[in-house]
Design a protein around this motif. Structure first.
Motif, PDB file in Angstrom:
ATOM      1  N   ASN A 233      -4.581  38.942 -25.258  1.00 18.77           N
ATOM      2  CA  ASN A 233      -5.306  38.682 -24.589  1.00 18.77           C
ATOM      3  C   ASN A 233      -6.695  38.613 -24.380  1.00 18.77           C
ATOM      4  O   ASN A 233      -7.465  38.896 -25.255  1.00 18.77           O
ATOM      5  CB  ASN A 233      -5.064  39.205 -23.349  1.00 18.77           C
ATOM      6  CG  ASN A 233      -5.544  40.854 -22.673  1.00 18.77           C
ATOM      7  OD1 ASN A 233      -6.430  41.433 -23.612  1.00 18.77           O
ATOM      8  ND2 ASN A 233      -5.125  41.528 -21.882  1.00 18.77           N
ATOM      9  N   ASP A 235      -9.432  40.621 -23.329  1.00 21.73           N
ATOM     10  CA  ASP A 235     -10.208  41.873 -23.853  1.00 21.73           C
ATOM     11  C   ASP A 235      -9.460  42.201 -25.397  1.00 21.73           C
ATOM     12  O   ASP A 235      -9.123  43.534 -25.929  1.00 21.73           O
ATOM     13  CB  ASP A 235      -9.287  42.744 -22.874  1.00 21.73           C
ATOM     14  CG  ASP A 235     -10.340  42.613 -21.356  1.00 21.73           C
ATOM     15  OD1 ASP A 235     -11.301  41.882 -21.304  1.00 21.73           O
ATOM     16  OD2 ASP A 235      -9.281  42.453 -20.532  1.00 21.73           O
ATOM     17  N   TRP A 331      -2.536  34.240 -17.283  1.00 19.91           N
ATOM     18  CA  TRP A 331      -2.734  35.152 -17.210  1.00 19.91           C
ATOM     19  C   TRP A 331      -2.464  35.807 -16.305  1.00 19.91           C
ATOM     20  O   TRP A 331      -2.819  35.395 -15.618  1.00 19.91           O
ATOM     21  CB  TRP A 331      -4.056  35.264 -17.775  1.00 19.91           C
ATOM     22  CG  TRP A 331      -4.061  34.837 -19.143  1.00 19.91           C
ATOM     23  CD1 TRP A 331      -4.604  34.023 -19.921  1.00 19.91           C
ATOM     24  CD2 TRP A 331      -3.761  35.681 -20.314  1.00 19.91           C
ATOM     25  NE1 TRP A 331      -3.973  33.804 -21.534  1.00 19.91           N
ATOM     26  CE2 TRP A 331      -3.382  35.015 -22.392  1.00 19.91           C
ATOM     27  CE3 TRP A 331      -2.775  37.218 -20.926  1.00 19.91           C
ATOM     28  CZ2 TRP A 331      -2.944  34.798 -23.421  1.00 19.91           C
ATOM     29  CZ3 TRP A 331      -2.319  37.676 -22.521  1.00 19.91           C
ATOM     30  CH2 TRP A 331      -2.593  36.414 -23.184  1.00 19.91           C
ATOM     31  N   GLY A 335      -3.933  41.724 -16.747  1.00 22.05           N
ATOM     32  CA  GLY A 335      -3.966  41.100 -18.424  1.00 22.05           C
ATOM     33  C   GLY A 335      -2.507  40.298 -19.105  1.00 22.05           C
ATOM     34  O   GLY A 335      -2.285  40.097 -20.803  1.00 22.05           O
TER      35      GLY A 335
END
Length: 357
Positions: A233, A235, A331, A335
Protein backbone atom coordinates in the motif's frame (compact mmCIF):
# COMPACT_ATOMS: atom_id res chain seq x y z
CA UNK A 1 -7.61 -0.68 -69.18
CA UNK A 2 -4.81 -3.21 -68.97
CA UNK A 3 -2.59 -0.65 -67.23
CA UNK A 4 -5.41 0.10 -64.78
CA UNK A 5 -5.82 -3.62 -64.04
CA UNK A 6 -2.08 -3.96 -63.49
CA UNK A 7 -2.17 -1.00 -61.11
CA UNK A 8 -5.01 -2.60 -59.13
CA UNK A 9 -3.13 -5.90 -59.00
CA UNK A 10 0.07 -4.25 -57.75
CA UNK A 11 -1.85 -2.20 -55.20
CA UNK A 12 -3.64 -5.32 -53.88
CA UNK A 13 -0.35 -7.23 -53.73
CA UNK A 14 1.28 -4.44 -51.70
CA UNK A 15 -1.60 -4.35 -49.24
CA UNK A 16 -1.52 -8.13 -48.76
CA UNK A 17 2.25 -8.06 -48.33
CA UNK A 18 2.03 -5.41 -45.61
CA UNK A 19 -0.72 -7.29 -43.78
CA UNK A 20 1.24 -10.51 -44.00
CA UNK A 21 4.33 -8.89 -42.51
CA UNK A 22 2.29 -7.47 -39.63
CA UNK A 23 1.25 -10.92 -38.41
CA UNK A 24 4.77 -12.26 -37.91
CA UNK A 25 5.05 -13.79 -34.41
CA UNK A 26 8.73 -12.83 -34.33
CA UNK A 27 8.30 -9.12 -34.93
CA UNK A 28 10.32 -6.95 -32.56
CA UNK A 29 8.28 -3.75 -32.72
CA UNK A 30 5.24 -3.12 -30.53
CA UNK A 31 1.73 -2.62 -31.87
CA UNK A 32 0.70 0.69 -33.36
CA UNK A 33 -0.77 3.24 -30.96
CA UNK A 34 -4.59 3.03 -31.05
CA UNK A 35 -6.53 6.08 -32.24
CA UNK A 36 -6.98 8.87 -29.68
CA UNK A 37 -10.78 8.89 -30.09
CA UNK A 38 -11.58 5.67 -28.27
CA UNK A 39 -14.28 4.08 -26.19
CA UNK A 40 -13.44 5.04 -22.57
CA UNK A 41 -14.48 1.57 -21.47
CA UNK A 42 -13.40 -2.03 -22.04
CA UNK A 43 -14.75 -5.46 -21.17
CA UNK A 44 -13.26 -8.64 -19.77
CA UNK A 45 -11.73 -10.98 -20.74
CA UNK A 46 -8.80 -9.22 -22.41
CA UNK A 47 -8.02 -12.31 -24.53
CA UNK A 48 -10.02 -15.49 -25.19
CA UNK A 49 -7.21 -17.54 -23.60
CA UNK A 50 -4.33 -16.66 -21.29
CA UNK A 51 -3.61 -18.89 -18.27
CA UNK A 52 -1.26 -17.54 -15.59
CA UNK A 53 -1.26 -13.93 -16.83
CA UNK A 54 1.45 -11.46 -15.87
CA UNK A 55 2.02 -7.81 -16.77
CA UNK A 56 4.61 -5.17 -15.92
CA UNK A 57 4.73 -1.49 -16.85
CA UNK A 58 7.99 0.13 -17.96
CA UNK A 59 8.43 3.42 -19.78
CA UNK A 60 5.46 3.93 -22.07
CA UNK A 61 4.58 0.26 -22.43
CA UNK A 62 3.02 -2.69 -20.69
CA UNK A 63 4.70 -6.04 -21.23
CA UNK A 64 2.35 -8.99 -20.86
CA UNK A 65 2.93 -12.74 -20.90
CA UNK A 66 1.11 -15.96 -20.00
CA UNK A 67 1.66 -19.70 -20.13
CA UNK A 68 2.19 -20.95 -23.68
CA UNK A 69 3.70 -24.29 -22.66
CA UNK A 70 6.36 -24.67 -25.35
CA UNK A 71 7.92 -21.18 -25.46
CA UNK A 72 7.83 -17.72 -23.87
CA UNK A 73 6.08 -14.88 -25.66
CA UNK A 74 5.65 -11.23 -24.75
CA UNK A 75 2.95 -8.78 -25.83
CA UNK A 76 3.78 -5.07 -25.82
CA UNK A 77 1.06 -2.42 -25.63
CA UNK A 78 0.67 1.15 -24.44
CA UNK A 79 -2.80 0.34 -23.15
CA UNK A 80 -3.35 -2.88 -21.23
CA UNK A 81 -7.14 -2.69 -21.71
CA UNK A 82 -6.44 -2.94 -25.46
CA UNK A 83 -4.24 -6.03 -25.15
CA UNK A 84 -6.19 -7.86 -27.86
CA UNK A 85 -4.79 -5.40 -30.43
CA UNK A 86 -1.22 -6.55 -29.67
CA UNK A 87 0.53 -9.66 -30.96
CA UNK A 88 2.87 -11.97 -29.02
CA UNK A 89 6.56 -11.98 -29.84
CA UNK A 90 8.40 -15.22 -29.09
CA UNK A 91 11.48 -14.21 -27.07
CA UNK A 92 12.71 -17.64 -25.96
CA UNK A 93 12.26 -21.21 -27.13
CA UNK A 94 13.55 -24.08 -24.97
CA UNK A 95 15.93 -26.78 -26.20
CA UNK A 96 14.28 -29.88 -27.64
CA UNK A 97 15.41 -32.07 -24.73
CA UNK A 98 16.73 -31.65 -21.22
CA UNK A 99 15.59 -30.53 -17.76
CA UNK A 100 13.90 -27.31 -18.92
CA UNK A 101 12.64 -28.37 -22.35
CA UNK A 102 8.96 -29.00 -21.60
CA UNK A 103 5.93 -27.60 -19.76
CA UNK A 104 7.03 -23.96 -19.65
CA UNK A 105 4.69 -22.53 -17.02
CA UNK A 106 3.77 -19.13 -15.62
CA UNK A 107 6.58 -16.89 -16.93
CA UNK A 108 7.02 -13.55 -15.19
CA UNK A 109 9.01 -10.63 -16.58
CA UNK A 110 10.65 -8.23 -14.11
CA UNK A 111 12.77 -5.10 -14.48
CA UNK A 112 15.58 -5.36 -11.90
CA UNK A 113 18.83 -3.39 -11.68
CA UNK A 114 18.20 -1.89 -15.13
CA UNK A 115 17.96 -5.33 -16.73
CA UNK A 116 15.09 -7.61 -17.67
CA UNK A 117 14.59 -11.00 -16.07
CA UNK A 118 12.10 -13.75 -16.85
CA UNK A 119 11.36 -16.38 -14.22
CA UNK A 120 9.63 -19.54 -15.41
CA UNK A 121 8.98 -23.14 -14.36
CA UNK A 122 9.91 -26.03 -16.65
CA UNK A 123 10.64 -29.75 -16.64
CA UNK A 124 11.79 -32.58 -18.93
CA UNK A 125 8.27 -33.89 -19.53
CA UNK A 126 7.85 -35.27 -16.01
CA UNK A 127 6.00 -32.88 -13.67
CA UNK A 128 7.95 -34.20 -10.67
CA UNK A 129 11.01 -32.54 -12.21
CA UNK A 130 9.56 -29.03 -12.38
CA UNK A 131 12.06 -26.38 -11.25
CA UNK A 132 12.45 -22.61 -11.63
CA UNK A 133 14.76 -21.01 -14.21
CA UNK A 134 15.91 -17.49 -15.10
CA UNK A 135 16.59 -15.55 -18.32
CA UNK A 136 18.32 -12.15 -18.53
CA UNK A 137 18.22 -9.37 -21.14
CA UNK A 138 20.26 -6.16 -20.90
CA UNK A 139 18.38 -4.33 -23.68
CA UNK A 140 16.02 -1.51 -22.74
CA UNK A 141 13.39 -3.19 -24.93
CA UNK A 142 12.73 -6.80 -23.86
CA UNK A 143 11.51 -7.62 -27.36
CA UNK A 144 14.97 -6.80 -28.70
CA UNK A 145 18.47 -7.77 -27.56
CA UNK A 146 19.38 -11.27 -26.40
CA UNK A 147 17.78 -13.34 -23.69
CA UNK A 148 20.60 -15.16 -21.89
CA UNK A 149 19.86 -18.33 -19.96
CA UNK A 150 21.16 -17.75 -16.41
CA UNK A 151 20.30 -21.23 -15.12
CA UNK A 152 18.21 -22.79 -12.42
CA UNK A 153 17.25 -20.77 -9.37
CA UNK A 154 16.96 -23.00 -6.33
CA UNK A 155 17.51 -23.21 -2.61
CA UNK A 156 19.80 -26.00 -1.27
CA UNK A 157 16.95 -28.55 -1.15
CA UNK A 158 16.47 -28.29 -4.95
CA UNK A 159 12.91 -29.60 -4.65
CA UNK A 160 9.91 -29.25 -6.99
CA UNK A 161 9.16 -25.58 -7.62
CA UNK A 162 6.75 -23.50 -9.75
CA UNK A 163 5.25 -19.99 -9.82
CA UNK A 164 8.38 -18.09 -8.81
CA UNK A 165 8.26 -14.35 -8.24
CA UNK A 166 10.44 -11.67 -6.64
CA UNK A 167 9.90 -8.65 -4.39
CA UNK A 168 12.09 -6.26 -2.44
CA UNK A 169 11.54 -5.26 1.18
CA UNK A 170 13.84 -2.90 3.08
CA UNK A 171 16.52 -3.20 0.38
CA UNK A 172 16.55 -7.02 0.51
CA UNK A 173 15.37 -9.03 -2.50
CA UNK A 174 13.28 -12.16 -1.87
CA UNK A 175 12.25 -15.08 -4.05
CA UNK A 176 8.81 -16.61 -3.41
CA UNK A 177 7.38 -19.75 -5.00
CA UNK A 178 5.17 -22.81 -4.62
CA UNK A 179 6.91 -26.05 -3.74
CA UNK A 180 6.80 -29.52 -2.25
CA UNK A 181 8.00 -30.54 1.18
CA UNK A 182 10.01 -33.51 -0.09
CA UNK A 183 11.17 -35.03 -3.36
CA UNK A 184 8.44 -37.68 -3.44
CA UNK A 185 5.96 -37.34 -6.30
CA UNK A 186 3.27 -38.23 -3.76
CA UNK A 187 3.43 -34.52 -2.89
CA UNK A 188 1.76 -33.74 -6.23
CA UNK A 189 -1.32 -31.67 -5.49
CA UNK A 190 0.01 -30.75 -2.03
CA UNK A 191 1.82 -27.43 -2.36
CA UNK A 192 3.09 -24.81 0.05
CA UNK A 193 4.51 -21.29 -0.37
CA UNK A 194 8.21 -20.77 0.33
CA UNK A 195 10.47 -17.74 0.61
CA UNK A 196 14.24 -17.27 0.49
CA UNK A 197 16.63 -14.33 0.37
CA UNK A 198 18.38 -13.52 -2.90
CA UNK A 199 21.95 -12.33 -3.40
CA UNK A 200 21.21 -11.23 -6.99
CA UNK A 201 18.30 -11.63 -9.44
CA UNK A 202 19.29 -15.22 -10.37
CA UNK A 203 20.67 -16.59 -7.09
CA UNK A 204 19.00 -17.70 -3.85
CA UNK A 205 21.02 -17.11 -0.70
CA UNK A 206 20.50 -19.52 2.20
CA UNK A 207 17.68 -21.85 3.15
CA UNK A 208 14.03 -21.69 2.15
CA UNK A 209 11.31 -21.07 4.73
CA UNK A 210 7.67 -22.18 4.40
CA UNK A 211 5.33 -19.28 5.12
CA UNK A 212 1.97 -20.71 4.04
CA UNK A 213 0.25 -24.06 3.68
CA UNK A 214 -3.40 -25.00 3.13
CA UNK A 215 -5.15 -24.68 6.50
CA UNK A 216 -8.65 -23.33 5.90
CA UNK A 217 -11.31 -25.43 4.20
CA UNK A 218 -11.36 -23.13 1.14
CA UNK A 219 -7.65 -23.93 0.57
CA UNK A 220 -7.97 -27.67 0.89
CA UNK A 221 -9.78 -28.68 -2.29
CA UNK A 222 -6.50 -30.03 -3.61
CA UNK A 223 -4.26 -28.85 -0.73
CA UNK A 224 -2.67 -26.17 -2.87
CA UNK A 225 -1.07 -22.80 -2.16
CA UNK A 226 0.61 -21.36 -5.25
CA UNK A 227 1.13 -18.24 -7.38
CA UNK A 228 2.32 -15.86 -4.62
CA UNK A 229 2.45 -12.17 -5.59
CA UNK A 230 3.22 -9.09 -3.48
CA UNK A 231 1.46 -5.74 -3.44
CA UNK A 232 2.26 -2.84 -1.11
CA UNK A 233 0.00 0.00 0.00
CA UNK A 234 1.02 3.67 -0.06
CA UNK A 235 2.71 3.26 3.33
CA UNK A 236 4.79 0.28 2.19
CA UNK A 237 2.82 -2.37 4.08
CA UNK A 238 3.32 -5.79 2.46
CA UNK A 239 0.51 -8.08 1.32
CA UNK A 240 1.06 -11.40 -0.43
CA UNK A 241 -1.86 -12.65 -2.52
CA UNK A 242 -1.77 -16.33 -3.51
CA UNK A 243 -3.91 -18.95 -5.24
CA UNK A 244 -5.50 -21.69 -3.14
CA UNK A 245 -7.07 -25.10 -3.83
CA UNK A 246 -6.53 -27.00 -7.07
CA UNK A 247 -6.85 -25.15 -10.37
CA UNK A 248 -8.71 -28.24 -11.59
CA UNK A 249 -11.62 -27.28 -9.28
CA UNK A 250 -14.09 -24.38 -9.24
CA UNK A 251 -12.87 -23.75 -5.66
CA UNK A 252 -9.65 -22.17 -6.95
CA UNK A 253 -9.51 -18.74 -5.29
CA UNK A 254 -7.23 -15.98 -4.08
CA UNK A 255 -6.11 -15.77 -0.46
CA UNK A 256 -3.94 -13.19 1.27
CA UNK A 257 -1.08 -13.03 3.76
CA UNK A 258 -0.20 -9.79 5.55
CA UNK A 259 3.29 -9.09 6.86
CA UNK A 260 3.10 -7.65 10.37
CA UNK A 261 4.39 -4.13 10.93
CA UNK A 262 8.17 -4.34 11.36
CA UNK A 263 7.89 -8.05 10.55
CA UNK A 264 10.63 -10.23 9.11
CA UNK A 265 9.55 -11.84 5.80
CA UNK A 266 11.66 -14.90 6.70
CA UNK A 267 9.70 -15.48 9.94
CA UNK A 268 6.53 -17.51 9.22
CA UNK A 269 4.79 -16.16 12.34
CA UNK A 270 5.11 -12.63 10.99
CA UNK A 271 2.76 -13.50 8.14
CA UNK A 272 -0.96 -13.43 9.03
CA UNK A 273 -3.42 -15.21 6.75
CA UNK A 274 -6.85 -13.72 6.07
CA UNK A 275 -9.47 -16.28 7.14
CA UNK A 276 -11.56 -16.03 3.95
CA UNK A 277 -10.72 -15.76 0.24
CA UNK A 278 -10.23 -12.25 -1.15
CA UNK A 279 -11.49 -13.24 -4.63
CA UNK A 280 -13.47 -16.36 -5.45
CA UNK A 281 -15.80 -18.00 -7.98
CA UNK A 282 -18.82 -15.99 -9.11
CA UNK A 283 -20.70 -18.26 -11.50
CA UNK A 284 -23.27 -15.71 -12.63
CA UNK A 285 -20.37 -13.47 -13.70
CA UNK A 286 -18.72 -16.23 -15.78
CA UNK A 287 -15.78 -16.30 -13.38
CA UNK A 288 -14.99 -19.82 -12.23
CA UNK A 289 -11.75 -20.46 -10.35
CA UNK A 290 -10.29 -16.92 -10.40
CA UNK A 291 -6.61 -17.07 -9.56
CA UNK A 292 -2.94 -16.76 -10.49
CA UNK A 293 -2.86 -13.00 -10.27
CA UNK A 294 -0.45 -10.12 -10.70
CA UNK A 295 -0.59 -6.40 -9.97
CA UNK A 296 0.11 -3.25 -11.97
CA UNK A 297 -0.44 0.52 -11.92
CA UNK A 298 -2.52 2.58 -14.33
CA UNK A 299 -0.48 4.56 -16.89
CA UNK A 300 -0.59 7.71 -14.75
CA UNK A 301 0.32 5.80 -11.58
CA UNK A 302 -2.80 6.79 -9.67
CA UNK A 303 -4.62 3.44 -9.64
CA UNK A 304 -3.80 -0.12 -8.58
CA UNK A 305 -5.10 -2.98 -10.72
CA UNK A 306 -5.16 -6.75 -10.49
CA UNK A 307 -4.81 -9.17 -13.40
CA UNK A 308 -5.97 -12.78 -12.98
CA UNK A 309 -7.34 -15.66 -14.98
CA UNK A 310 -10.70 -17.41 -14.68
CA UNK A 311 -12.82 -19.90 -16.59
CA UNK A 312 -16.05 -18.96 -18.33
CA UNK A 313 -17.90 -22.10 -17.20
CA UNK A 314 -17.84 -24.64 -14.42
CA UNK A 315 -15.55 -27.64 -14.64
CA UNK A 316 -13.11 -26.23 -17.22
CA UNK A 317 -10.12 -26.80 -14.94
CA UNK A 318 -6.49 -25.93 -15.63
CA UNK A 319 -6.45 -25.67 -19.41
CA UNK A 320 -6.45 -22.95 -22.03
CA UNK A 321 -10.06 -21.99 -21.34
CA UNK A 322 -8.69 -19.74 -18.60
CA UNK A 323 -8.80 -16.15 -19.82
CA UNK A 324 -7.10 -13.01 -18.46
CA UNK A 325 -9.20 -10.33 -16.76
CA UNK A 326 -8.31 -7.05 -15.06
CA UNK A 327 -10.12 -4.84 -12.56
CA UNK A 328 -9.28 -1.94 -10.29
CA UNK A 329 -8.34 -2.46 -6.64
CA UNK A 330 -9.58 -0.10 -3.94
CA UNK A 331 -8.11 0.36 -0.48
CA UNK A 332 -9.91 -0.05 2.83
CA UNK A 333 -9.62 2.50 5.63
CA UNK A 334 -7.21 0.19 7.49
CA UNK A 335 -4.83 0.14 4.51
CA UNK A 336 -5.72 -3.36 3.28
CA UNK A 337 -6.57 -3.98 -0.39
CA UNK A 338 -10.18 -4.59 -1.40
CA UNK A 339 -10.73 -6.80 -4.44
CA UNK A 340 -14.50 -7.08 -4.47
CA UNK A 341 -15.80 -9.81 -6.76
CA UNK A 342 -14.88 -10.78 -10.32
CA UNK A 343 -16.51 -8.31 -12.70
CA UNK A 344 -19.09 -9.95 -14.93
CA UNK A 345 -17.84 -10.82 -18.40
CA UNK A 346 -19.01 -8.26 -20.94
CA UNK A 347 -19.60 -5.52 -18.36
CA UNK A 348 -18.22 -2.16 -19.45
CA UNK A 349 -15.39 -1.03 -17.16
CA UNK A 350 -13.70 2.37 -17.17
CA UNK A 351 -10.24 2.04 -18.63
CA UNK A 352 -7.18 2.52 -16.38
CA UNK A 353 -6.54 6.18 -15.60
CA UNK A 354 -4.24 7.78 -18.16
CA UNK A 355 -5.19 5.55 -21.10
CA UNK A 356 -7.47 8.19 -22.58
CA UNK A 357 -5.63 11.45 -23.21
Amino acid sequence: MKLFKNFLFLHLFAVLFILGCGSDDNQTSGPATPPTEQDPTFTNPLLPSGPDPWVVHHGNFYYYTHTLGNRIGIYRTQYISQLSKASPVTVWTPPSTGPYSKNIWAPEIHRLNNKWYIYFAADDGDDANHRMYVLENTNENPLAGTWTFKGKISDPTDLWAIDGSVFTHEDQMYFIWSGWRTASSSNSGNQQIYIARMSNPWTIEGERVMISQPTYNWERNGLVNEGPEVIKNKDGKVFMVFSASGCWTDHYALGMLTLKDNGNPMNPTDWVKTATPVLSTKGENNAYGPGHNGFFKSPDGTEDWIIYHANMASGQGCGNNRSPRIQKITWNADGTPHFGEPVKVGTKISRPSGEIK
